[in-house]
Design an enzyme around this catalytic site. Structure first.
Site, PDB file in Angstrom:
ATOM      1  N   CYS A 108     -31.270  72.020  -7.315  1.00  0.00           N
ATOM      2  CA  CYS A 108     -31.471  72.389  -5.906  1.00  0.00           C
ATOM      3  C   CYS A 108     -30.491  73.473  -5.494  1.00  0.00           C
ATOM      4  O   CYS A 108     -30.748  74.650  -5.715  1.00  0.00           O
ATOM      5  CB  CYS A 108     -31.404  71.174  -5.002  1.00  0.00           C
ATOM      6  SG  CYS A 108     -29.961  70.119  -5.232  1.00  0.00           S
ATOM      7  N   SER A 109     -29.340  73.099  -4.929  1.00  0.00           N
ATOM      8  CA  SER A 109     -28.433  74.120  -4.410  1.00  0.00           C
ATOM      9  C   SER A 109     -27.020  73.574  -4.291  1.00  0.00           C
ATOM     10  O   SER A 109     -26.276  73.985  -3.408  1.00  0.00           O
ATOM     11  CB  SER A 109     -28.919  74.592  -3.039  1.00  0.00           C
ATOM     12  OG  SER A 109     -29.123  73.465  -2.214  1.00  0.00           O
ATOM     13  N   CYS A 110     -26.631  72.628  -5.171  1.00  0.00           N
ATOM     14  CA  CYS A 110     -25.285  72.066  -5.114  1.00  0.00           C
ATOM     15  C   CYS A 110     -24.269  73.198  -5.297  1.00  0.00           C
ATOM     16  O   CYS A 110     -24.447  74.061  -6.151  1.00  0.00           O
ATOM     17  CB  CYS A 110     -25.108  71.017  -6.210  1.00  0.00           C
ATOM     18  SG  CYS A 110     -26.249  69.624  -6.004  1.00  0.00           S
TER      19      CYS A 110
ATOM     20  N   CYS B 246     -27.146  75.826  -9.774  1.00  0.00           N
ATOM     21  CA  CYS B 246     -27.630  74.449  -9.615  1.00  0.00           C
ATOM     22  C   CYS B 246     -29.115  74.541  -9.918  1.00  0.00           C
ATOM     23  O   CYS B 246     -29.884  75.061  -9.097  1.00  0.00           O
ATOM     24  CB  CYS B 246     -27.405  73.917  -8.199  1.00  0.00           C
ATOM     25  SG  CYS B 246     -28.240  72.317  -7.919  1.00  0.00           S
TER      26      CYS B 246
END
Lengths: 120, 213
Positions: free
Chosen positions: B118-120, B115
């Site tokens: 961000c951090s999906c 991602c």
């Protein structure tokens, strides 16, 4: 800098600190309750992470969760009736409540509000 | 009382009373208590979420899905066609996972997930993401130099194997279906699931080993 996964290694704790889990839990619950969207969350967190990186913060889990917390504060005040002043007031109340609670007793906000005299 | 004495007294006071949590912990308590009070979220939801993701929801779910795909061609077809619906068959759907797309490794293609924003991550089938997945280094380098990143993860990818990097979003997340290793003929799904590593489902591991179980 990255390393192979060792499938036999004991499992690391998923979260380093309880508040880190709570940040994601609150964010996910807010998304599910429709207070803000998953896209809002991703974009706000992405911007916070970019800001942290640009300001030279270390590339660590701690920095990540700090950014997540800041994102949650930003989105909460932007999309709900909770204001930045509410956050500041409540945080001061919690701080006082902790300071007034003898060790080992449950901490509740009534202690911050009920009296100006700390417990002995 | 002089200023110094007040500060000293306050310090002692803090010491003998409840330990004051960190600034971050106080800010989270603040958010949670206000959100609950205003009816934005239910407190039991938060506790249940934390317990589920700390203890119960992890990569074994994804491994179960992969093992089923290895054993059941009809399921594999459904998984590749519509991952979101396919994981519902296990009850693994999660709102935070968004739509799920399963991508299959083959002899000539390796899939890798990142991602960049961000951090999906597909939390409901892989649990919380590893620290490196959230790092700025991985988010930037996975796209720019995937082969170098794979090499650091111990993946020796032959030149003739193409790398496809999938950039996750809040709405669309990915599960890599690794290749079933040789020597696992006749294994049941449970035994197969035990050799599917978390990293292989993100694409930072490629060759699974029958001996790992």
């Amino acid at each position: 800098m990255f390393r192979p996964e060792n499938p036999f290694a004991p499992r690391d704790p998923v979260f380093e600190e309880a508040w880190q889990a709570q940040v994601l839990a609150i964010a996910d619950s807010m998304v599910r309750a429709g207070r803000f969207s998953a896209n809002d969350w991703a974009e706000t967190l992405g911007a916070e992470l970019a800001r942290a990186e640009a300001s030279g913060k270390p590339d660590t889990t701690g920095t990540y969760y700090e950014a997540a917390l800041a994102s949650l504060e930003t989105l909460t005040t932007a999309s709900t009736a909770i204001t930045p002043l509410d956050l500041a007031t409540r945080k001061a109340d919690w701080t006082r409540a902790y300071q007034r609670t003898p060790h080992g007793q449950p901490v509740d906000l009534a202690r911050a509000r009920s009296s100006d005299t700390p417990d002995r | 009382m002089s200023t110094f004495d007040s500060k000293h007294a306050a310090g002692l006071h803090r010491h003998i009373h409840s330990h004051l949590p960190s600034d971050a912990a106080l800010r989270v308590k603040t958010l949670e208590s206000l959100a609950v009070e205003k009816g934005l979220i239910a407190p039991e939801t938060i506790d249940a979420w934390v317990e589920a993701y700390s203890e119960h929801i992890g990569p074994m779910r994804g491994a179960t899905v992969v093992a089923r795909a290895w054993c059941d061609p009809a399921f594999k077809a459904r998984l590749l066609e519509n991952g979101t619906d396919a994981i519902r068959e296990f009850g693994f759907e999660g709102n935070a996972t968004g739509h799920l797309k399963a991508v299959e490794n083959t002899d000539d293609t390796h899939n890798m997930v990142v991602c960049t924003l961000c951090s999906c991550y597909p939390f409901s089938i892989l649990g919380m993401s590893p620290a490196w997945y959230k790092s700025a280094a991985y988010r930037a380098r996975a796209v720019r130099e995937p082969r170098a990143v794979l090499a650091e993860f111990g993946v020796d990818l032959p030149e003739d194997v193409a790398v496809r990097v999938w950039d996750s979003t809040a709405e669309l997340r990915y599960l890599v279906v690794p290749q079933r290793p040789a020597g696992t003929e006749g294994w049941d799904e449970e035994r197969l699931a035990a050799i599917v590593t978390r990293n292989s489902m993100i694409g930072t591991d490629r060759v699974l080993r029958a001996g790992a179980a």
